[in-house]
Write a protein that holds these residues in place. Sequence first.
Motif, PDB file in Angstrom:
ATOM      1  N   SER A  74      57.311  51.234  53.950  1.00 40.98           N
ATOM      2  CA  SER A  74      57.786  49.970  53.045  1.00 40.98           C
ATOM      3  C   SER A  74      56.828  49.855  51.873  1.00 40.98           C
ATOM      4  CB  SER A  74      57.780  48.657  53.958  1.00 40.98           C
ATOM      5  OG  SER A  74      56.425  48.420  54.311  1.00 40.98           O
ATOM      6  N   ALA A  75      57.656  49.047  51.059  1.00 45.11           N
ATOM      7  CA  ALA A  75      56.910  49.006  49.694  1.00 45.11           C
ATOM      8  C   ALA A  75      55.516  47.926  49.902  1.00 45.11           C
ATOM      9  CB  ALA A  75      57.551  48.414  48.435  1.00 45.11           C
ATOM     10  N   VAL A  76      54.523  48.552  49.140  1.00 52.07           N
ATOM     11  CA  VAL A  76      53.290  47.543  49.432  1.00 52.07           C
ATOM     12  C   VAL A  76      52.709  47.404  47.802  1.00 52.07           C
ATOM     13  CG1 VAL A  76      50.979  47.337  50.130  1.00 52.07           C
ATOM     14  CG2 VAL A  76      52.741  48.403  51.486  1.00 52.07           C
ATOM     15  N   ASN A  77      52.555  46.043  47.376  1.00 48.95           N
ATOM     16  CA  ASN A  77      51.941  46.210  46.147  1.00 48.95           C
ATOM     17  C   ASN A  77      50.587  45.396  46.238  1.00 48.95           C
ATOM     18  OD1 ASN A  77      54.069  46.793  44.350  1.00 48.95           O
ATOM     19  ND2 ASN A  77      55.412  45.012  45.231  1.00 48.95           N
ATOM     20  N   PHE A  78      49.525  45.502  45.479  1.00 45.78           N
ATOM     21  CA  PHE A  78      48.416  44.874  45.629  1.00 45.78           C
ATOM     22  C   PHE A  78      48.651  43.554  45.307  1.00 45.78           C
ATOM     23  CE2 PHE A  78      44.242  43.671  43.940  1.00 45.78           C
ATOM     24  CZ  PHE A  78      43.371  43.851  45.192  1.00 45.78           C
ATOM     25  N   SER A  79      47.780  42.568  46.060  1.00 44.44           N
ATOM     26  CA  SER A  79      48.146  41.101  45.746  1.00 44.44           C
ATOM     27  C   SER A  79      46.720  40.397  45.214  1.00 44.44           C
ATOM     28  CB  SER A  79      48.219  40.411  46.999  1.00 44.44           C
ATOM     29  OG  SER A  79      48.560  39.017  46.845  1.00 44.44           O
ATOM     30  N   HIS A  80      45.768  40.273  45.766  1.00 42.98           N
ATOM     31  CA  HIS A  80      44.551  39.725  45.362  1.00 42.98           C
ATOM     32  C   HIS A  80      43.272  40.094  46.286  1.00 42.98           C
ATOM     33  CE1 HIS A  80      45.540  37.365  49.137  1.00 42.98           C
ATOM     34  NE2 HIS A  80      44.359  37.197  49.166  1.00 42.98           N
ATOM     35  N   VAL A  81      42.182  39.445  45.361  1.00 40.12           N
ATOM     36  CA  VAL A  81      40.754  39.577  45.826  1.00 40.12           C
ATOM     37  C   VAL A  81      40.401  38.019  45.959  1.00 40.12           C
ATOM     38  CG1 VAL A  81      38.517  40.250  45.303  1.00 40.12           C
ATOM     39  CG2 VAL A  81      40.287  41.740  44.430  1.00 40.12           C
ATOM     40  N   ALA A  82      39.717  37.973  47.217  1.00 36.33           N
ATOM     41  CA  ALA A  82      39.444  36.572  47.626  1.00 36.33           C
ATOM     42  C   ALA A  82      37.808  36.339  47.266  1.00 36.33           C
ATOM     43  CB  ALA A  82      39.618  36.196  48.769  1.00 36.33           C
ATOM     44  N   LEU A  83      37.373  35.288  46.393  1.00 32.98           N
ATOM     45  CA  LEU A  83      36.156  35.354  46.258  1.00 32.98           C
ATOM     46  C   LEU A  83      35.272  33.833  46.759  1.00 32.98           C
ATOM     47  CD1 LEU A  83      36.250  36.356  42.408  1.00 32.98           C
ATOM     48  CD2 LEU A  83      35.730  37.760  44.427  1.00 32.98           C
ATOM     49  N   ASN A  84      34.508  33.897  47.389  1.00 30.15           N
ATOM     50  CA  ASN A  84      33.752  32.663  47.715  1.00 30.15           C
ATOM     51  C   ASN A  84      32.819  32.279  46.708  1.00 30.15           C
ATOM     52  OD1 ASN A  84      34.786  32.617  50.349  1.00 30.15           O
ATOM     53  ND2 ASN A  84      33.202  33.730  51.171  1.00 30.15           N
ATOM     54  N   CYS A  85      32.874  31.048  46.283  1.00 27.78           N
ATOM     55  CA  CYS A  85      32.179  30.649  45.107  1.00 27.78           C
ATOM     56  C   CYS A  85      31.311  29.345  45.422  1.00 27.78           C
ATOM     57  CB  CYS A  85      33.242  30.019  44.040  1.00 27.78           C
ATOM     58  SG  CYS A  85      34.273  31.332  43.743  1.00 27.78           S
ATOM     59  N   ARG A  86      30.146  29.252  44.844  1.00 24.01           N
ATOM     60  CA  ARG A  86      29.227  28.031  44.980  1.00 24.01           C
ATOM     61  C   ARG A  86      29.748  27.121  43.836  1.00 24.01           C
ATOM     62  NH1 ARG A  86      25.537  32.453  44.514  1.00 24.01           N
ATOM     63  NH2 ARG A  86      25.350  32.001  42.645  1.00 24.01           N
ATOM     64  N   ASN A  87      30.230  27.636  42.895  1.00 24.28           N
ATOM     65  CA  ASN A  87      30.806  26.689  41.791  1.00 24.28           C
ATOM     66  C   ASN A  87      32.079  27.376  41.224  1.00 24.28           C
ATOM     67  OD1 ASN A  87      31.264  25.407  39.315  1.00 24.28           O
ATOM     68  ND2 ASN A  87      29.122  25.509  38.458  1.00 24.28           N
ATOM     69  N   MET A  88      33.282  26.809  41.807  1.00 26.25           N
ATOM     70  CA  MET A  88      34.553  27.168  41.482  1.00 26.25           C
ATOM     71  C   MET A  88      34.902  27.098  40.219  1.00 26.25           C
ATOM     72  SD  MET A  88      36.641  26.269  45.012  1.00 26.25           S
ATOM     73  CE  MET A  88      38.225  26.638  44.656  1.00 26.25           C
ATOM     74  N   ALA A  89      34.581  25.822  39.588  1.00 27.68           N
ATOM     75  CA  ALA A  89      34.816  25.708  38.038  1.00 27.68           C
ATOM     76  C   ALA A  89      34.271  26.777  37.237  1.00 27.68           C
ATOM     77  CB  ALA A  89      34.488  24.178  37.709  1.00 27.68           C
ATOM     78  N   ALA A  90      32.861  27.069  37.409  1.00 27.77           N
ATOM     79  CA  ALA A  90      32.581  28.113  36.567  1.00 27.77           C
ATOM     80  C   ALA A  90      32.991  29.566  36.608  1.00 27.77           C
ATOM     81  CB  ALA A  90      31.010  28.384  37.036  1.00 27.77           C
ATOM     82  N   VAL A  91      33.436  29.659  37.864  1.00 31.65           N
ATOM     83  CA  VAL A  91      34.199  31.076  38.120  1.00 31.65           C
ATOM     84  C   VAL A  91      35.544  30.909  37.613  1.00 31.65           C
ATOM     85  CG1 VAL A  91      35.016  32.454  39.799  1.00 31.65           C
ATOM     86  CG2 VAL A  91      32.705  31.535  40.355  1.00 31.65           C
ATOM     87  N   GLU A  92      36.245  29.947  37.514  1.00 38.50           N
ATOM     88  CA  GLU A  92      37.436  29.572  37.103  1.00 38.50           C
ATOM     89  C   GLU A  92      37.180  29.889  35.443  1.00 38.50           C
ATOM     90  OE1 GLU A  92      41.161  26.709  36.548  1.00 38.50           O
ATOM     91  OE2 GLU A  92      39.356  26.109  37.380  1.00 38.50           O
ATOM     92  N   ALA A  93      36.445  29.145  34.973  1.00 39.05           N
ATOM     93  CA  ALA A  93      36.234  29.050  33.421  1.00 39.05           C
ATOM     94  C   ALA A  93      35.920  30.679  33.102  1.00 39.05           C
ATOM     95  CB  ALA A  93      35.204  28.215  33.035  1.00 39.05           C
ATOM     96  N   PHE A  94      35.095  31.367  33.701  1.00 38.82           N
ATOM     97  CA  PHE A  94      34.688  32.739  33.339  1.00 38.82           C
ATOM     98  C   PHE A  94      36.023  33.778  33.342  1.00 38.82           C
ATOM     99  CE2 PHE A  94      33.167  37.282  34.558  1.00 38.82           C
ATOM    100  CZ  PHE A  94      32.485  37.253  33.387  1.00 38.82           C
ATOM    101  N   TYR A  95      36.732  33.648  34.191  1.00 42.10           N
ATOM    102  CA  TYR A  95      37.749  34.785  34.364  1.00 42.10           C
ATOM    103  C   TYR A  95      38.963  34.152  33.659  1.00 42.10           C
ATOM    104  CZ  TYR A  95      35.266  37.158  37.894  1.00 42.10           C
ATOM    105  OH  TYR A  95      34.304  38.044  38.550  1.00 42.10           O
ATOM    106  N   THR A  96      39.256  32.785  33.524  1.00 41.16           N
ATOM    107  CA  THR A  96      40.343  32.394  32.664  1.00 41.16           C
ATOM    108  C   THR A  96      39.906  32.597  31.111  1.00 41.16           C
ATOM    109  OG1 THR A  96      39.554  30.193  32.692  1.00 41.16           O
ATOM    110  CG2 THR A  96      41.362  30.838  34.291  1.00 41.16           C
ATOM    111  N   THR A  97      38.778  32.178  30.673  1.00 41.34           N
ATOM    112  CA  THR A  97      38.255  32.530  29.333  1.00 41.34           C
ATOM    113  C   THR A  97      38.380  33.997  28.826  1.00 41.34           C
ATOM    114  OG1 THR A  97      36.962  30.489  29.620  1.00 41.34           O
ATOM    115  CG2 THR A  97      36.347  32.135  27.598  1.00 41.34           C
ATOM    116  N   HIS A  98      37.653  34.852  29.676  1.00 43.45           N
ATOM    117  CA  HIS A  98      37.282  36.128  29.190  1.00 43.45           C
ATOM    118  C   HIS A  98      38.141  37.135  29.806  1.00 43.45           C
ATOM    119  CE1 HIS A  98      33.771  34.373  27.564  1.00 43.45           C
ATOM    120  NE2 HIS A  98      33.422  34.117  28.839  1.00 43.45           N
ATOM    121  N   PHE A  99      38.957  36.739  30.736  1.00 45.62           N
ATOM    122  CA  PHE A  99      39.758  38.001  31.409  1.00 45.62           C
ATOM    123  C   PHE A  99      41.381  37.829  31.589  1.00 45.62           C
ATOM    124  CE2 PHE A  99      35.575  39.029  32.752  1.00 45.62           C
ATOM    125  CZ  PHE A  99      35.513  40.155  32.081  1.00 45.62           C
ATOM    126  N   GLY A 100      41.666  36.603  30.862  1.00 44.15           N
ATOM    127  CA  GLY A 100      43.264  36.402  30.720  1.00 44.15           C
ATOM    128  C   GLY A 100      43.776  35.717  31.906  1.00 44.15           C
TER     129      GLY A 100
END
Length: 157
Positions: free
Chosen positions: A2-28
Amino acid sequence: MSAVNFSHVALNCRNMAAVEAFYTTHFGFRRARLIDLGGDGQILFLKSGSVYLELFQAAETSSVEPPQNDGPSTPGVRHLAFQVADIDAKLAEMGAAAEVTLGPLAFDDFIPGWKTVWVRDPEGMIVEISQGFVDQGDVPPMPAVATPAATASAATI
């Protein structure tokens, strides 16, 4: 199969807001879903194209040293990677947020124009930024590998 598509990578974060800002600001990435688990618990999905990063609040501190260079060489995730048109321009755009751990390195011996640099995200995850990588036209198959069960069966014969 059956068809399979890559979905996600899960990250455990001490500071979710900093991680969110990094990936939204620099990687779209953009926010795709926020799941409230009650109390202070939540899961945040960030999306870029058809790929997600799933962010969890870390429940513990790590007993492992932060990865260096292009990531750990132990089993598990080595690094996340992104393609850009020009890594020098990307590094300039990122400014101080680009904590370089290795490179930039040119891999012209393998693929003309392939260049890579590795940076650290706010949580210490190694992120590869590459330009110029292209697929190989005729990729040879992997050689057969003996599985542990097959090796044990052969040893008892």
